[in-house]
Design an enzyme around this catalytic site. Structure first.
Site, short mmCIF file in Angstrom:
data_model
loop_
_atom_site.label_atom_id
_atom_site.label_comp_id
_atom_site.label_asym_id
_atom_site.label_seq_id
_atom_site.Cartn_x
_atom_site.Cartn_y
_atom_site.Cartn_z
N HIS A 191 32.62 6.68 8.67
CA HIS A 191 32.14 6.77 10.05
C HIS A 191 31.77 8.23 10.40
O HIS A 191 30.75 8.50 11.04
CB HIS A 191 33.21 6.30 11.04
CG HIS A 191 33.66 4.88 10.85
ND1 HIS A 191 34.90 4.55 10.38
CD2 HIS A 191 33.02 3.71 11.08
CE1 HIS A 191 35.02 3.23 10.34
NE2 HIS A 191 33.90 2.69 10.75
N GLN A 248 31.66 -11.38 15.84
CA GLN A 248 31.26 -11.29 14.44
C GLN A 248 32.37 -11.68 13.47
O GLN A 248 32.20 -11.56 12.27
CB GLN A 248 30.69 -9.90 14.13
CG GLN A 248 31.71 -8.78 14.10
CD GLN A 248 31.00 -7.44 14.01
OE1 GLN A 248 30.33 -6.99 14.93
NE2 GLN A 248 31.13 -6.78 12.86
N ARG A 301 39.15 -1.81 6.38
CA ARG A 301 39.99 -2.87 5.82
C ARG A 301 40.78 -2.42 4.59
O ARG A 301 41.64 -3.18 4.11
CB ARG A 301 39.13 -4.09 5.47
CG ARG A 301 38.62 -4.83 6.70
CD ARG A 301 38.01 -6.18 6.33
NE ARG A 301 37.78 -7.01 7.50
CZ ARG A 301 36.61 -7.10 8.16
NH1 ARG A 301 35.58 -6.39 7.76
NH2 ARG A 301 36.50 -7.89 9.20
N GLU A 335 36.21 8.68 6.93
CA GLU A 335 35.12 9.62 6.57
C GLU A 335 33.75 8.94 6.52
O GLU A 335 32.73 9.60 6.70
CB GLU A 335 35.42 10.29 5.23
CG GLU A 335 36.40 11.45 5.32
CD GLU A 335 35.90 12.59 6.22
OE1 GLU A 335 34.69 12.89 6.22
OE2 GLU A 335 36.73 13.17 6.95
N VAL A 338 30.10 6.44 1.65
CA VAL A 338 31.14 7.43 1.39
C VAL A 338 32.28 6.73 0.66
O VAL A 338 32.74 5.67 1.08
CB VAL A 338 31.65 8.07 2.70
CG1 VAL A 338 32.77 9.07 2.41
CG2 VAL A 338 30.50 8.76 3.43
P1 AMP Z 1 32.46 -0.66 11.12
O1 AMP Z 1 33.39 0.15 11.96
O2 AMP Z 1 33.08 -1.22 9.89
O3 AMP Z 1 31.68 -1.68 11.92
O4 AMP Z 1 31.38 0.37 10.61
C1 AMP Z 1 30.62 1.14 11.48
C2 AMP Z 1 29.52 1.82 10.73
O5 AMP Z 1 30.08 2.67 9.73
C3 AMP Z 1 28.60 0.81 10.00
O6 AMP Z 1 27.27 1.24 10.12
C4 AMP Z 1 29.09 0.91 8.59
O7 AMP Z 1 28.10 0.59 7.64
C5 AMP Z 1 29.47 2.37 8.49
N1 AMP Z 1 30.39 2.59 7.38
C6 AMP Z 1 31.57 1.96 7.18
N2 AMP Z 1 32.12 2.36 6.01
C7 AMP Z 1 31.26 3.26 5.48
C8 AMP Z 1 31.25 4.04 4.27
N3 AMP Z 1 32.24 3.98 3.39
N4 AMP Z 1 30.21 4.86 4.06
C9 AMP Z 1 29.19 4.93 4.94
N5 AMP Z 1 29.14 4.23 6.08
C10 AMP Z 1 30.16 3.41 6.35
#
Ligand code: AMP
Length: 290
Positions: A37, A61, A187, A35, A176
């Site tokens: 994303h 990364q 994770r 949610e 979120v």
């Molecule tokens: P990631 O797939 O972890 O690289 O995250 C992709 C994008 O989703 C990044 O901009 C994160 O900051 C955002 N994101 C991940 N988890 C959350 C969350 N719980 N609430 C808001 N945005 C998130």
């Protein structure tokens, strides 16, 4: 929704959108979507057309002892969910498409990249900035959406966009959380048994900080005491770092002023989690967003 695997075709599509003067919105992700994303995708859908989401687990990364190999990959479910949300293009390049043999370039955002997450995860933001700049070049977004959950990451990308005169406007969206307060993260699937409940202590600790601020506390050291007091109630949780920093410089502050972040990272068992509170001055008082 069209799924695109090559840089050349993605560029073709974004070039076309630009020629037609359309507002292309972009949400970069590493997949295993949740949610958090989806909230970015919805924000993009409200303001942009077309909407491009990328799924790329960026090897650059991850540190050598980190979880690149076992990072959750759920492509089919992600694809279906994005289609349902009305995404126009899913860009999912294989690693050799992004980093062909002989790739040598890296992006460094000095000063902001080596602290906090960057200190605990050397090279992490170098990898992040490099892939995001590449993705911006390929996708050519007018607006790119990031989550405030990764507050330092957003700050770094914003700085990169300013310094390199990128056309993309960077938008930060709220965190979120699950109903018990845990910030959603790909994770979180690593959190087994009692670790899942213990992980809520990050949120509970930030809530305690929020209460202290509401009661008038402005001193960073005292707010740190309040945070640690709650964290200590979970013996399986080990703090990596906790800092109250200026939102722009990411330098530590002694007392709250203007806009700050309370940033923290902690190990819950063997799973490393991050969380933060946004603290914004509003006249005499401070508004705290978790
Ligand atoms: P990631 O797939 O972890 O690289 O995250 C992709 C994008 O989703 C990044 O901009 C994160 O900051 C955002 N994101 C991940 N988890 C959350 C969350 N719980 N609430 C808001 N945005 C998130």
């Amino acid at each position: 929704m069209e799924v695109i695997h090559t840089v050349a075709w993605m560029k073709q599509v974004s070039r076309q959108a630009r020629t037609e003067n359309r507002i292309l919105g972009f949400v970069p992700t590493m997949g295993a979507l949740h949610e958090g994303h989806f909230s970015l995708v919805r924000a993009a859908r409200q303001q942009c057309s077309p909407v491009v989401v990328s799924i790329f687990v960026n090897p650059k990364q991850f540190g050598p002892s980190e979880d690149f190999q076992k990072y959750p990959r759920t492509f089919e479910a992600d694809r279906a969910a994005l289609e349902k949300l009305g995404v126009d293009y899913l860009f999912a390049p294989p690693p050799e498409e992004m980093y062909p043999r002989g790739f040598r370039t890296a992006v460094l955002i000095e000063g902001l990249s080596d602290r906090l997450e960057g200190h605990s995860r050397p090279g992490h933001f170098r990898g992040v900035a490099t892939v995001v700049l590449k993705l911006f070049e390929i996708v050519q977004p007018r607006i790119a959406y990031f989550g405030r959950k990764d507050a330092q990451q957003v700050r770094i990308i914003e700085q990169m966009a300013v310094d390199l005169d990128l056309d993309a406007r960077v938008v930060a969206c709220p965190i979120v959380r699950a109903s018990d307060g845990l910030a959603l993260s790909s994770r979180n699937v690593y959190l087994k048994g009692p670790d899942r409940q213990a992980a809520t202590v990050l949120y509970r600790a930030l809530e305690a900080v929020r209460r202290e601020i509401a009661a008038g506390q402005r001193d960073a050291a005292q707010l740190m005491v309040a945070l640690r007091k709650v964290l200590q109630t979970e013996p399986g949780v080990a703090l990596d770092y906790a800092e109250i920093v200026d939102a722009e410089t990411l330098e530590p502050v002694m007392t709250l002023r203007r806009t700050c972040y309370f940033l923290l990272a902690a190990f819950v068992g063997r799973t490393r989690l991050i969380d933060n509170a946004l603290i914004e001055q509003d006249g005499e008082s401070f508004k705290v967003s978790l």
